[in-house]
Design a protein around this motif. Structure first.
Motif, mmCIF file in Angstrom:
data_model
loop_
_atom_site.group_PDB
_atom_site.id
_atom_site.type_symbol
_atom_site.label_atom_id
_atom_site.label_comp_id
_atom_site.label_asym_id
_atom_site.label_seq_id
_atom_site.Cartn_x
_atom_site.Cartn_y
_atom_site.Cartn_z
ATOM 1 N N MET A 1 0.823 -1.199 0.000
ATOM 2 C CA MET A 1 0.000 0.000 0.000
ATOM 3 C C MET A 1 0.869 1.267 0.000
ATOM 4 S SD MET A 1 -3.028 0.867 -0.225
ATOM 5 C CE MET A 1 -4.305 1.953 0.184
ATOM 6 N N LEU A 2 1.986 1.219 0.711
ATOM 7 C CA LEU A 2 2.875 2.373 0.761
ATOM 8 C C LEU A 2 3.407 2.694 -0.638
ATOM 9 C CD1 LEU A 2 4.415 4.527 2.325
ATOM 10 C CD2 LEU A 2 6.205 2.852 2.720
ATOM 11 N N LEU A 3 3.785 1.680 -1.389
ATOM 12 C CA LEU A 3 4.292 1.895 -2.744
ATOM 13 C C LEU A 3 3.228 2.558 -3.608
ATOM 14 C CD1 LEU A 3 6.488 1.537 -4.874
ATOM 15 C CD2 LEU A 3 5.600 -0.751 -5.299
ATOM 16 N N PHE A 4 2.014 2.056 -3.522
ATOM 17 C CA PHE A 4 0.917 2.640 -4.295
ATOM 18 C C PHE A 4 0.725 4.112 -3.924
ATOM 19 C CE2 PHE A 4 -3.513 3.964 -4.577
ATOM 20 C CZ PHE A 4 -3.752 3.769 -5.923
ATOM 21 N N THR A 5 0.759 4.415 -2.642
ATOM 22 C CA THR A 5 0.569 5.789 -2.170
ATOM 23 C C THR A 5 1.666 6.698 -2.693
ATOM 24 O OG1 THR A 5 -0.539 4.991 -0.183
ATOM 25 C CG2 THR A 5 0.297 7.240 -0.119
ATOM 26 N N LEU A 6 2.915 6.233 -2.648
ATOM 27 C CA LEU A 6 4.023 7.041 -3.147
ATOM 28 C C LEU A 6 3.909 7.300 -4.645
ATOM 29 C CD1 LEU A 6 6.987 5.453 -1.166
ATOM 30 C CD2 LEU A 6 6.023 7.737 -0.852
ATOM 31 N N VAL A 7 3.600 6.275 -5.396
ATOM 32 C CA VAL A 7 3.467 6.416 -6.846
ATOM 33 C C VAL A 7 2.273 7.324 -7.170
ATOM 34 C CG1 VAL A 7 2.952 5.179 -8.991
ATOM 35 C CG2 VAL A 7 4.596 4.232 -7.363
ATOM 36 N N HIS A 8 1.203 7.156 -6.439
ATOM 37 C CA HIS A 8 0.020 7.988 -6.648
ATOM 38 C C HIS A 8 0.342 9.462 -6.369
ATOM 39 C CE1 HIS A 8 -3.967 9.705 -5.546
ATOM 40 N NE2 HIS A 8 -4.307 9.053 -6.651
ATOM 41 N N PHE A 13 1.360 14.960 -8.171
ATOM 42 C CA PHE A 13 2.255 16.118 -8.165
ATOM 43 C C PHE A 13 2.640 16.504 -9.591
ATOM 44 C CE2 PHE A 13 6.576 17.822 -8.294
ATOM 45 C CZ PHE A 13 6.401 18.976 -7.548
ATOM 46 N N TYR A 14 3.020 15.516 -10.382
ATOM 47 C CA TYR A 14 3.434 15.788 -11.767
ATOM 48 C C TYR A 14 2.264 16.340 -12.585
ATOM 49 C CZ TYR A 14 5.472 15.195 -16.378
ATOM 50 O OH TYR A 14 5.932 15.423 -17.650
ATOM 51 N N LEU A 15 1.096 15.745 -12.426
ATOM 52 C CA LEU A 15 -0.079 16.200 -13.155
ATOM 53 C C LEU A 15 -0.434 17.641 -12.779
ATOM 54 C CD1 LEU A 15 -2.369 15.484 -15.105
ATOM 55 C CD2 LEU A 15 -3.665 14.653 -13.135
ATOM 56 N N TYR A 55 14.104 11.909 -13.577
ATOM 57 C CA TYR A 55 13.930 11.895 -12.121
ATOM 58 C C TYR A 55 12.821 10.932 -11.714
ATOM 59 C CZ TYR A 55 12.774 13.329 -7.419
ATOM 60 O OH TYR A 55 12.482 13.327 -6.080
ATOM 61 N N ILE A 56 11.700 10.975 -12.427
ATOM 62 C CA ILE A 56 10.605 10.047 -12.129
ATOM 63 C C ILE A 56 11.070 8.618 -12.311
ATOM 64 C CG2 ILE A 56 8.333 9.254 -12.933
ATOM 65 C CD1 ILE A 56 7.682 12.222 -13.491
ATOM 66 N N ASP A 57 11.849 8.359 -13.350
ATOM 67 C CA ASP A 57 12.386 7.028 -13.594
ATOM 68 C C ASP A 57 13.282 6.575 -12.434
ATOM 69 O OD1 ASP A 57 12.939 4.688 -15.272
ATOM 70 O OD2 ASP A 57 14.938 5.555 -15.500
ATOM 71 N N GLU A 58 14.128 7.469 -11.954
ATOM 72 C CA GLU A 58 14.988 7.135 -10.810
ATOM 73 C C GLU A 58 14.170 6.814 -9.573
ATOM 74 O OE1 GLU A 58 18.011 10.041 -9.964
ATOM 75 O OE2 GLU A 58 18.474 10.269 -12.089
ATOM 76 N N VAL A 59 13.160 7.610 -9.317
ATOM 77 C CA VAL A 59 12.301 7.387 -8.149
ATOM 78 C C VAL A 59 11.593 6.040 -8.265
ATOM 79 C CG1 VAL A 59 10.230 8.181 -6.932
ATOM 80 C CG2 VAL A 59 11.985 9.822 -7.616
ATOM 81 N N MET A 60 11.036 5.781 -9.444
ATOM 82 C CA MET A 60 10.309 4.521 -9.645
ATOM 83 C C MET A 60 11.247 3.326 -9.505
ATOM 84 S SD MET A 60 7.175 5.371 -10.164
ATOM 85 C CE MET A 60 6.410 3.984 -10.951
ATOM 86 N N ASN A 61 12.444 3.409 -10.069
ATOM 87 C CA ASN A 61 13.392 2.308 -9.946
ATOM 88 C C ASN A 61 13.842 2.117 -8.493
ATOM 89 O OD1 ASN A 61 13.596 1.290 -12.593
ATOM 90 N ND2 ASN A 61 14.851 3.026 -13.171
ATOM 91 N N GLY A 62 13.951 3.210 -7.749
ATOM 92 C CA GLY A 62 14.313 3.123 -6.348
ATOM 93 C C GLY A 62 13.240 2.481 -5.487
#
Length: 64
Positions: A1-8, A13-15, A55-62
């Motif tokens: 759930m934490l991963l989903f919340t972070l990605v969401h 934010f980007y939108l 940056y988004i790619d780095e965050v997602m890979n992390g």
């Protein structure tokens, strides 16, 4: 759930960033002038969208 919340949150934010009226106006200006100044398109993408997407790619890979 934490991963989903972070990605969401990242997506929201980007939108919110890319749909701000001043950001949209600036994007339209640059896109409209690329026919006259093609190098402007490369600079605009390289210094803006490309860095943001990297940056988004780095965050997602992390997160994986």
């Amino acid at each position: 759930m934490l991963l989903f919340t972070l990605v969401h949150r990242l997506g929201i934010f980007y939108l919110e960033l890319v749909t701000k009226p001043d950001i949209l106006a600036l994007n339209r200006l640059f896109i409209g002038e690329t026919g006259h100044f093609p190098e402007l398109a490369h600079l605009f993408y390289g210094r803006g969208a490309k860095k943001t997407l990297s940056y988004i790619d780095e965050v997602m890979n992390g997160l994986m």
